[in-house]
Scaffold this motif. Structure first.
Motif, PDB file in Angstrom:
ATOM      1  N   SER A 104       0.822  -1.224   0.000  1.00  0.00           N
ATOM      2  CA  SER A 104       0.000   0.000   0.000  1.00  0.00           C
ATOM      3  C   SER A 104       0.852   1.270   0.000  1.00  0.00           C
ATOM      4  O   SER A 104       1.728   1.440   0.848  1.00  0.00           O
ATOM      5  N   ALA A 105       0.518   2.180  -0.938  1.00  0.00           N
ATOM      6  CA  ALA A 105       1.260   3.444  -1.039  1.00  0.00           C
ATOM      7  C   ALA A 105       0.535   4.561  -0.299  1.00  0.00           C
ATOM      8  O   ALA A 105       1.074   5.653  -0.132  1.00  0.00           O
ATOM      9  N   GLY A 106      -0.721   4.300   0.099  1.00  0.00           N
ATOM     10  CA  GLY A 106      -1.498   5.332   0.779  1.00  0.00           C
ATOM     11  C   GLY A 106      -2.260   6.235  -0.185  1.00  0.00           C
ATOM     12  O   GLY A 106      -2.725   7.306   0.197  1.00  0.00           O
ATOM     13  N   THR A 107      -2.421   5.781  -1.422  1.00  0.00           N
ATOM     14  CA  THR A 107      -3.138   6.614  -2.414  1.00  0.00           C
ATOM     15  C   THR A 107      -4.604   6.774  -2.015  1.00  0.00           C
ATOM     16  O   THR A 107      -5.151   7.890  -2.027  1.00  0.00           O
ATOM     17  N   ARG A 108      -5.248   5.658  -1.671  1.00  0.00           N
ATOM     18  CA  ARG A 108      -6.671   5.721  -1.307  1.00  0.00           C
ATOM     19  C   ARG A 108      -6.891   6.675  -0.138  1.00  0.00           C
ATOM     20  O   ARG A 108      -7.766   7.529  -0.160  1.00  0.00           O
ATOM     21  N   ALA A 112      -8.867   2.703   5.693  1.00  0.00           N
ATOM     22  CA  ALA A 112      -8.331   2.285   4.388  1.00  0.00           C
ATOM     23  C   ALA A 112      -6.908   1.744   4.490  1.00  0.00           C
ATOM     24  O   ALA A 112      -6.336   1.332   3.481  1.00  0.00           O
ATOM     25  N   PHE A 155     -12.426  -1.176   4.754  1.00  0.00           N
ATOM     26  CA  PHE A 155     -12.152  -1.631   3.382  1.00  0.00           C
ATOM     27  C   PHE A 155     -11.802  -3.107   3.402  1.00  0.00           C
ATOM     28  O   PHE A 155     -11.251  -3.608   4.388  1.00  0.00           O
ATOM     29  N   LEU A 213      -9.789  -5.764   0.922  1.00  0.00           N
ATOM     30  CA  LEU A 213      -8.997  -5.948  -0.296  1.00  0.00           C
ATOM     31  C   LEU A 213      -8.873  -7.430  -0.591  1.00  0.00           C
ATOM     32  O   LEU A 213      -8.575  -8.225   0.295  1.00  0.00           O
ATOM     33  N   ASN A 232     -12.636  -3.846  -2.628  1.00  0.00           N
ATOM     34  CA  ASN A 232     -11.874  -3.525  -3.845  1.00  0.00           C
ATOM     35  C   ASN A 232     -10.878  -4.624  -4.155  1.00  0.00           C
ATOM     36  O   ASN A 232     -10.450  -5.365  -3.276  1.00  0.00           O
ATOM     37  N   ARG A 253      -8.393  -1.438  -8.153  1.00  0.00           N
ATOM     38  CA  ARG A 253      -8.865  -0.608  -7.037  1.00  0.00           C
ATOM     39  C   ARG A 253      -9.006   0.873  -7.353  1.00  0.00           C
ATOM     40  O   ARG A 253      -9.733   1.584  -6.676  1.00  0.00           O
TER      41      ARG A 253
HETATM   42  O1  PAZ Z   1      -2.887   2.563  -0.506  1.00  0.00           O
HETATM   43  P1  PAZ Z   1      -3.373   2.115  -1.850  1.00  0.00           P
HETATM   44  O2  PAZ Z   1      -4.202   3.168  -2.493  1.00  0.00           O
HETATM   45  O3  PAZ Z   1      -2.248   1.629  -2.704  1.00  0.00           O
HETATM   46  O4  PAZ Z   1      -4.311   0.846  -1.598  1.00  0.00           O
HETATM   47  C1  PAZ Z   1      -5.525   1.037  -0.920  1.00  0.00           C
HETATM   48  C2  PAZ Z   1      -6.017  -0.252  -0.273  1.00  0.00           C
HETATM   49  C3  PAZ Z   1      -6.222  -1.304  -1.334  1.00  0.00           C
HETATM   50  C4  PAZ Z   1      -4.985  -0.718   0.743  1.00  0.00           C
HETATM   51  C5  PAZ Z   1      -7.381   0.069   0.428  1.00  0.00           C
HETATM   52  O5  PAZ Z   1      -8.310   0.470  -0.490  1.00  0.00           O
HETATM   53  C6  PAZ Z   1      -7.889  -1.167   1.196  1.00  0.00           C
HETATM   54  O6  PAZ Z   1      -8.551  -2.013   0.666  1.00  0.00           O
HETATM   55  N1  PAZ Z   1      -7.560  -1.270   2.474  1.00  0.00           N
HETATM   56  C7  PAZ Z   1      -7.937  -2.394   3.333  1.00  0.00           C
HETATM   57  C8  PAZ Z   1      -7.063  -3.589   3.080  1.00  0.00           C
HETATM   58  C9  PAZ Z   1      -7.528  -4.823   3.824  1.00  0.00           C
HETATM   59  O7  PAZ Z   1      -7.156  -4.925   4.995  1.00  0.00           O
HETATM   60  O8  PAZ Z   1      -8.276  -5.653   3.301  1.00  0.00           O
END
Ligand code: PAZ
Length: 346
Positions: free
Chosen positions: A92-96, A205, A259, A261, A287, A292
């Motif tokens: 994760s880059a923290g974009t979301r 997120a 969220f 993933l 997502n 995503r």
């Molecule tokens: O940080 P990012 O934009 O690259 O990714 C966002 C994300 C996929 C980590 C976020 O949208 C998410 O799903 N977070 C929860 C992850 C999980 O624990 O299932």
């Protein structure tokens, strides 16, 4: 003086004093979460962090009356050594999180941004972590540094939004790196947000590790390859599921959005529904790793699943899906506040 009472609480009840039929009272059970906090030290800076968050929350309770959202963002690390040379990380880059925080601010929320240190931040994300060097945004004119004209118009828009957030004291940045720091900080902030009651919103997120190495098993120093015959076998424990604590104890009046993933599209909705059943919170946004930035699905217990998608054209034009996600989340939060307040009046 009150009239003489006909009973005394200090006397033993003789008729049940030798009753052996009363079942044993089970010893108080510690939950996995309680056990976790007993066995792991809080970060040293937690009191300072707590004072900073309290001040921010009090400011908004007194002055702005804004709703407050906690946005968590970026991935947690799992250290393998106490003097940490090696750790497990995630993508994760923290974009979301960073993008969502900007849209919350634009929509009038105060934002506590709990993020992985050095991951993307609201506003600066437009210029950091790119393949450009920051100096590419500048030019030299008449012996002075100027903003490169190619970027100036867009930068002015971002700068204005950034200044508005700063001037209204609406953005508080709180960092974490390890999963332990994340868990302690989430607990601390949640307990402070208890004061905000229904006007608090959790938007979780961050990509929090599901596995960790307990402090009790962590070697003090760098793992030596000679000592293990050149192999490294790591035995990780599951991270306790803190969402139920958050929902039931830490901030029970707040609306909670988590969220989910996945990488396999056939299990995404099922896993999102399982999370809702297990934790009893209000909304899971599902997502897939691969898509995503283009599509997400809102999963609740009382409505059909709702997909939010960018068209190929919108995606190509760098539209951000968070621009649609955030107003939809806020609409649900407003409904939540209204319903909970109506229930209180009944
Ligand atoms: O940080 P990012 O934009 O690259 O990714 C966002 C994300 C996929 C980590 C976020 O949208 C998410 O799903 N977070 C929860 C992850 C999980 O624990 O299932």
């Amino acid at each position: 003086m009150s009239p003489k009472k006909s009973f005394h609480t200090s006397n033993p009840e003789t008729d049940t004093a030798i009753d052996r039929t009363i079942p044993d009272f089970p010893a108080a059970q510690l939950s996995d979460e309680d056990r976790y906090f007993r066995a792991h030290k809080p970060p040293k800076y937690l009191d300072e962090l707590s004072a900073e968050v309290s001040e921010f929350v009090e400011f908004h309770l007194k002055n702005s009356k804004k709703n407050i959202v906690l946005v968590t963002s970026g991935g947690t690390t799992v250290p393998l050594e106490n003097n940490t040379v090696r750790f497990i990380d995630n993508f994760s880059a923290g974009t979301r999180g960073a993008t969502s925080a900007e849209y919350f601010l634009e929509n009038g929320y105060a934002v506590i941004f709990l993020h992985r240190e050095f991951s993307l931040l609201p506003y600066s994300r437009h210029y950091s972590h790119t393949t450009n060097c920051f100096l590419d945004y500048m030019t030299e004119e008449d012996n002075k540094v100027q903003i490169n004209r190619d970027f100036a118009d867009e930068m002015l828009v971002v700068l204005r939004k950034y200044n508005a957030a700063k001037e209204s004291n609406s953005l508080l940045l709180i960092p974490f790196t390890t999963v332990n720091q994340y868990l302690y900080t989430l607990k601390t902030i949640s307990e402070i947000l208890h004061r905000v009651d229904t006007r608090a919103l959790f938007y979780l997120a961050a990509a929090v590790s599901d596995f960790f190495l307990p402090q009790s098993k962590m070697p003090q120093h760098k793992i030596q390859s000679q000592e293990s015959g050149g192999k490294l076998i790591i035995d990780l424990e599951p991270v306790p599921k803190f969402l139920s604590r958050l929902v039931d104890n830490w901030a029970p009046a707040a609306m909670i959005v988590s969220f989910k993933l996945e990488t396999d599209n056939t299990i995404l909705i099922k896993k999102a529904k399982n999370a809702l059943t297990r934790y009893q919170h209000q909304l899971v946004i599902g997502n897939l790793l691969q898509t995503r930035k283009k599509e997400v699905v809102f999963v609740t217990t009382d409505e059909p699943d709702q997909w939010i998608k960018l068209t190929d054209e919108e995606y190509k034009n760098k539209e951000e899906i968070e621009k649609i996600i955030i107003p939809a989340v806020i609409e649900r939060h407003h409904k939540w506040i209204k319903q909970r307040n109506e229930n209180k009046q009944k």
